[in-house]
Design an enzyme around this catalytic site. Structure first.
Site, mmCIF file in Angstrom:
data_model
loop_
_atom_site.group_PDB
_atom_site.id
_atom_site.type_symbol
_atom_site.label_atom_id
_atom_site.label_comp_id
_atom_site.label_asym_id
_atom_site.label_seq_id
_atom_site.Cartn_x
_atom_site.Cartn_y
_atom_site.Cartn_z
ATOM 1 N N CYS A 1 39.101 36.461 11.380
ATOM 2 C CA CYS A 1 39.439 35.326 10.637
ATOM 3 C C CYS A 1 39.130 35.064 9.210
ATOM 4 C CB CYS A 1 38.481 34.142 11.351
ATOM 5 S SG CYS A 1 38.387 32.899 10.720
ATOM 6 N N ASP B 1 33.260 22.439 6.462
ATOM 7 C CA ASP B 1 34.677 21.954 6.053
ATOM 8 C C ASP B 1 34.993 21.206 4.811
ATOM 9 O OD1 ASP B 1 35.374 23.419 8.311
ATOM 10 O OD2 ASP B 1 35.449 21.685 9.607
ATOM 11 N N LYS C 1 41.429 16.483 14.072
ATOM 12 C CA LYS C 1 42.088 17.864 14.585
ATOM 13 C C LYS C 1 40.914 18.367 15.577
ATOM 14 C CE LYS C 1 41.936 21.706 11.935
ATOM 15 N NZ LYS C 1 41.193 22.629 12.623
ATOM 16 N N ASN C 2 39.830 18.561 14.842
ATOM 17 C CA ASN C 2 38.647 19.220 15.800
ATOM 18 C C ASN C 2 38.273 18.328 16.755
ATOM 19 O OD1 ASN C 2 39.175 21.299 14.009
ATOM 20 N ND2 ASN C 2 37.505 21.169 12.713
ATOM 21 N N ARG D 1 48.531 22.860 8.941
ATOM 22 C CA ARG D 1 47.771 23.131 10.419
ATOM 23 C C ARG D 1 46.669 21.949 10.263
ATOM 24 N NH1 ARG D 1 44.601 28.304 10.757
ATOM 25 N NH2 ARG D 1 44.052 27.433 12.488
ATOM 26 N N ARG E 1 33.127 35.303 12.738
ATOM 27 C CA ARG E 1 33.025 34.308 13.763
ATOM 28 C C ARG E 1 33.070 34.599 15.113
ATOM 29 N NH1 ARG E 1 37.404 29.519 12.211
ATOM 30 N NH2 ARG E 1 36.056 28.365 13.323
HETATM 31 N N1 EPU Z 1 28.770 31.779 15.825
HETATM 32 C C1 EPU Z 1 28.092 32.945 16.370
HETATM 33 N N2 EPU Z 1 28.390 33.336 17.670
HETATM 34 C C2 EPU Z 1 29.219 32.578 18.293
HETATM 35 C C3 EPU Z 1 29.941 31.246 17.857
HETATM 36 C C4 EPU Z 1 29.632 30.908 16.775
HETATM 37 O O1 EPU Z 1 27.565 33.741 15.584
HETATM 38 O O2 EPU Z 1 29.619 32.884 19.668
HETATM 39 C C5 EPU Z 1 28.391 31.422 14.514
HETATM 40 C C6 EPU Z 1 29.618 31.409 13.474
HETATM 41 O O3 EPU Z 1 30.200 32.885 13.142
HETATM 42 C C7 EPU Z 1 29.348 30.374 12.404
HETATM 43 C C8 EPU Z 1 28.295 29.416 13.241
HETATM 44 O O4 EPU Z 1 27.942 30.266 14.313
HETATM 45 O O5 EPU Z 1 28.688 31.140 11.552
HETATM 46 C C9 EPU Z 1 28.890 28.217 13.402
HETATM 47 O O6 EPU Z 1 30.106 28.519 14.056
HETATM 48 P P1 EPU Z 1 30.842 27.328 15.316
HETATM 49 O O7 EPU Z 1 30.758 27.942 16.497
HETATM 50 O O8 EPU Z 1 29.938 25.976 14.938
HETATM 51 O O9 EPU Z 1 32.077 27.188 14.492
HETATM 52 P P2 EPU Z 1 33.739 26.697 15.445
HETATM 53 O O10 EPU Z 1 33.286 25.895 16.899
HETATM 54 O O11 EPU Z 1 34.365 28.065 15.680
HETATM 55 C C10 EPU Z 1 34.365 24.594 14.508
HETATM 56 C C11 EPU Z 1 35.365 23.997 13.735
HETATM 57 C C12 EPU Z 1 35.466 24.601 12.517
HETATM 58 C C13 EPU Z 1 34.193 24.313 11.476
HETATM 59 C C14 EPU Z 1 32.863 24.811 12.291
HETATM 60 C C15 EPU Z 1 31.574 24.467 11.901
HETATM 61 C C16 EPU Z 1 36.997 23.381 15.527
HETATM 62 C C17 EPU Z 1 38.280 23.839 16.039
HETATM 63 N N3 EPU Z 1 36.545 24.412 14.297
HETATM 64 O O12 EPU Z 1 34.471 25.960 14.635
HETATM 65 O O13 EPU Z 1 36.504 24.172 11.542
HETATM 66 O O14 EPU Z 1 33.981 24.819 10.319
HETATM 67 O O15 EPU Z 1 32.975 24.278 13.664
HETATM 68 O O16 EPU Z 1 31.484 23.154 11.517
HETATM 69 O O17 EPU Z 1 36.254 22.465 15.789
HETATM 70 C C18 EPU Z 1 38.382 23.765 10.127
HETATM 71 O O18 EPU Z 1 38.842 22.930 10.715
HETATM 72 O O19 EPU Z 1 38.781 24.167 9.026
HETATM 73 C C19 EPU Z 1 37.458 24.696 10.790
HETATM 74 C C20 EPU Z 1 37.338 26.005 10.212
#
Ligand code: EPU
Length: 429
Positions: A126, A316, A22-23, A408, A131
């Site tokens: 969220c 995850d 998915k991701n 999902r 996030r």
């Molecule tokens: N963060 C910030 N500022 C930003 C972006 C992120 O502070 O602008 C922080 C977040 O709050 C968090 C950390 O950085 O504490 C890491 O967040 P990241 O950006 O890596 O997460 P994401 O890209 O929003 C993806 C996956 C998540 C997975 C995370 C971490 C997808 C669609 N989502 O989220 O997957 O947990 O990376 O590996 O790829 C799930 O599939 O259930 C899921 C939540």
């Protein structure tokens, strides 16, 4: 609303086919906005999040076709989706759509890179933490975008196109790295991304962008260099296997005992999680078809775990591993360092008889001899599936409510588990 009924106690034996990730599929679909040509994605999982993103992309003018079944294909193999963003009719991603799925915020990057403007709703709150998107915005600004935030929307403009630049992330962010890659691919000049996320899904996106004509080096390391090109073209790309689905079923087998081959997946996608399972007393072996997981006879040993960006133990899989540790012979500790509020499963696991104490970012789990079925529900995808894992080993019946969270991110979950001997069924209505 559908529910899932589980009667615990049966070991799992057999084969589970692993779906496309998915991701990985989500950012790959979003990358279709970067070109006028058709992007063909193979092995896309059949999931609610994929359908939601198709709706969001349609709103921007992306046409899609889902290829008919080929000989030998069944609904059990992933689908092939062709996406064509020949004409973008709208550069706005409204709140009603973005709020259904956070990852859709990432459309800001290809829209801005290709058309010089985008208006995308902030994703909002969220269930697993605040996030924010500050780092995604910072990345775009480093490439010359002018950003304003107005009435809950991010307005991004680059009337003369994006320019290559240096993006140093203060914290590893998967979404930030996806956004930086997509924007830099069409920027004028060279972009260097420092402290980039090394997740396999980032490598998969970079591989697809390269097939589309992007010039990217270093994906999978912490430093990625992108030489921008003026246009990208169509390509065909196969989505990589879902490492989180792989790890989830590995933990389910560890929980119930038995022997299951996880097909169409690869151990190197989740070495840290497989190592932890070995420490817990589970036999893990690489086989031609994928990964074999076996636990026969022996108990589950307690193991301490800290979540970290790849190649560390994935956040995850944290909830699923906690479910496993509720039955360990002793006390284990789990530290969640990625999301500050990702422990909502704790209360629900407690309803099944688990003993867990929370202290800030650390959960202490005291293994118990038995869990007992109860009605439960969870507020996110991974938390929900952790309840399924616990229920598979609980005495009596567990009813997991709010199954839409599972839909999902887990394709045919009850079917895959039932075929290996689990007493699990979906109850409609
Ligand atoms: N963060 C910030 N500022 C930003 C972006 C992120 O502070 O602008 C922080 C977040 O709050 C968090 C950390 O950085 O504490 C890491 O967040 P990241 O950006 O890596 O997460 P994401 O890209 O929003 C993806 C996956 C998540 C997975 C995370 C971490 C997808 C669609 N989502 O989220 O997957 O947990 O990376 O590996 O790829 C799930 O599939 O259930 C899921 C939540």
């Amino acid at each position: 609303m559908d529910r899932i009924r589980i009667r615990g106690g049966a070991p799992l034996n057999g084969t589970i086919p692993i779906s496309g990730a998915k991701n990985a599929a989500l950012p790959l679909m979003i990358a279709s906005l970067l070109t006028e040509d058709t992007l063909e994605l193979v092995n896309v999982p059949r999931l609610a999040d994929i359908s939601s993103l198709l709706r969001i992309l349609s709103n921007h003018g992306v046409d899609h076709t889902i290829a008919g079944k080929r000989p030998g294909q069944t609904t059990e193999t992933g689908q092939t989706i062709r996406l064509s963003a020949k004409t973008i009719i709208d550069t706005t991603a409204p709140y009603e759509l973005v709020s259904t799925m956070r990852a859709s915020f990432w459309v800001v990057a290809p829209l801005l890179a290709r058309l010089g403007e985008a208006k995308v709703s902030m994703p909002g709150g969220c269930a697993i933490g605040t996030r924010p998107v500050d780092l995604l915005i910072m990345a775009l600004e480093r490439l010359g975008a002018q950003i304003e935030i107005d009435a809950g929307y991010v307005l991004a403009k680059a009337p003369r196109g994006l320019k290559g630049g240096e993006i140093a992330f203060p914290k590893v962010t998967v979404g930030g790295t996806h956004v930086a890659l997509m924007a830099a691919a069409l920027a004028d000049g060279t972009t260097v991304i420092e402290n980039a996320a090394r997740e396999p899904e980032v490598v998969d996106l970079a591989a697809c962008l390269s097939k589309m004509g992007a010039r990217i080096e270093g994906a999978g390391s912490a430093r990625i260099v992108v030489d921008g090109v003026s246009r990208l073209h169509g390509a065909t790309h196969e989505v990589l296997p879902d490492r989180i689905e792989t790890g989830t079923y590995a933990m389910a087998v560890a929980m119930t005992g038995g022997e299951v081959t996880l097909e169409n997946t690869r151990p190197e996608l989740l070495e840290s999680a497989l190592d932890v399972l070995r420490q817990a007393g589970v036999e893990v072996s690489a086989v031609n078809e994928g990964i074999r997981i076996r636990r026969n006879g022996g108990g589950i040993a307690p193991v301490d775990v800290t979540t970290d960006p790849f190649p560390g133990f994935p956040t995850d899989l944290q909830a699923q591993f906690m479910a496993l540790m509720t039955r360990a012979a002793g006390t284990s500790r789990i530290r969640e360092t990625i999301f500050e509020n990702r422990f909502m499963h704790v209360q629900e696991l407690a309803r099944l008889g688990a003993r867990i104490q929370l202290d800030g970012e650390t959960a202490t789990i005291e293994g118990v001899d038995r869990l007992k079925g109860a009605p439960v529900m969870a507020t996110d995808l991974r938390a929900s599936v952790s309840l399924v894992i616990a229920a598979l080993a609980a005495e009596g019946e567990t009813m997991v409510n709010r199954v839409y969270h599972l839909d999902r991110g887990f394709e045919r979950l009850e079917d895959k588990l039932a075929r290996c001997g689990a007493a699990i069924e979906r109850v409609s209505g």
